[in-house]
Write an enzyme that holds these catalytic residues in place. Structure first.
Site, PDB file in Angstrom:
ATOM      1  N   LEU A 103       0.866  -1.165   0.000  1.00 14.39           N
ATOM      2  CA  LEU A 103       0.000   0.000   0.000  1.00 14.39           C
ATOM      3  C   LEU A 103       0.910   1.222   0.000  1.00 14.39           C
ATOM      4  CD1 LEU A 103      -2.782  -0.864   2.643  1.00 14.39           C
ATOM      5  CD2 LEU A 103      -2.971  -0.909   0.151  1.00 14.39           C
ATOM      6  N   ASP A 104       0.544   2.243  -0.781  1.00  9.87           N
ATOM      7  CA  ASP A 104       1.346   3.459  -0.824  1.00  9.87           C
ATOM      8  C   ASP A 104       1.462   4.073   0.577  1.00  9.87           C
ATOM      9  OD1 ASP A 104       1.561   3.139  -3.537  1.00  9.87           O
ATOM     10  OD2 ASP A 104      -0.027   4.583  -4.011  1.00  9.87           O
ATOM     11  N   LYS A 105       2.463   4.907   0.757  1.00 13.43           N
ATOM     12  CA  LYS A 105       2.708   5.538   2.052  1.00 13.43           C
ATOM     13  C   LYS A 105       1.473   6.258   2.571  1.00 13.43           C
ATOM     14  CE  LYS A 105       5.734   8.927   4.314  1.00 13.43           C
ATOM     15  NZ  LYS A 105       6.855   9.892   4.131  1.00 13.43           N
ATOM     16  N   HIS A 207       0.418   1.776  -8.081  1.00 12.88           N
ATOM     17  CA  HIS A 207      -0.460   2.961  -8.054  1.00 12.88           C
ATOM     18  C   HIS A 207      -1.675   2.786  -8.970  1.00 12.88           C
ATOM     19  CE1 HIS A 207       2.917   4.703  -6.003  1.00 12.88           C
ATOM     20  NE2 HIS A 207       3.638   4.853  -7.085  1.00 12.88           N
TER      21      HIS A 207
END
Length: 259
Positions: A103-105, A207
């Protein structure tokens, strides 16, 4: 059995991660460093270690979920000492834990961890069609017909996406709270011209959800993953973790994710 397959099944890392451990000289068989990919071991006789830790196929795999907060990298170690999800899960209690996918930051929500490399690979493989549900707060007012390109399968710069299930969500609903926030009206007036969208995809490109929504001219403000395959966060608080239940483990077995 091939050594990298053994390591993945024993929970040392994913199959690819196990290969990296081998080439880095961190794997020993009966005391000898083994770096050649494709080397074989007998699980009943050979002693396999990674960084001095013995791994066997009799070890029970661990599966847990984290409700990831924003601001943490999905990695177990960062050379720049930025906050990582490793600090949020019990790595001392369960050595060998690693996240399944990323999962992205700035993305919140369900992040699965395991010590079973083969199960992790199965969970991420496109052939398993593991569905991931996301809630996105996006810029602008989105109409239902605006989502049609996503439902048909939108073309991104790295190729076409599989058709996604998507629908609009009321910003005041309980479902939207994970991305809107309970103090939306008081603190986030700048988000008035925004919309909450629910999407379900089974691909896992980098993304991907953000790029899909940006492709229809509605960039993501906030993104939250509420479920991963048969697993859902339920009432798990942000920043907290829990072990999977027997019922959840059985659902993974039924899907062919874990043995």
């Amino acid at each position: 059995m091939r050594l990298q397959r053994f390591l993945a099944r024993a929970g040392a890392a994913s199959r690819r991660g196990s290969e990296n451990l081998m080439t880095a000289g961190r794997v020993r068989v009966n005391g000898y460093v083994v770096t050649e990919l494709g080397s074989k071991v007998d699980p009943l006789i050979d002693v396999v270690t990674v960084d001095g830790i013995v791994y066997t196929l009799t070890q029970k795999s661990v599966f847990l979920m984290l409700n990831k907060p924003a601001g943490f990298l999905t990695t177990m170690k960062d050379p720049r000492n930025r906050p990582c999800v490793a600090s949020l899960v019990p790595t001392d209690q369960h050595p060998g834990l690693f996240p399944v996918g990323r999962l992205d930051k700035d993305t919140t929500g369900l992040l699965l961890f395991t010590t079973d490399g083969q199960a992790a690979q199965n969970m991420l493989h496109p052939s398993k069609h593991v569905t991931k549900h996301y809630i996105a707060l996006v810029e602008g007012i989105v109409l239902d017909e605006d989502l049609e390109p996503l439902r048909r399968g939108i073309l991104l710069d790295d190729g076409p996406c599989a058709p996604a299930q998507c629908e609009l969500v009321d910003k005041n609903s309980r479902q939207a709270m994970s991305v809107v926030g309970r103090k939306y009206h008081a603190q986030h007036l700048e988000y008035k011209a925004s919309t909450v969208v629910c999407l379900a995809i089974h691909e896992g490109r980098k993304h991907q959800v953000k790029r899909m929504l940006e492709a229809i001219d509605h960039p993501v403000i906030r993104l939250h993953r509420q479920s991963f395959g048969p697993l859902s966060l339920g009432n798990l608080k942000q920043g907290s973790w829990r072990l999977l239940t027997d019922q959840e483990l059985a659902s993974l077995t039924k899907m062919g994710i874990q043995q």
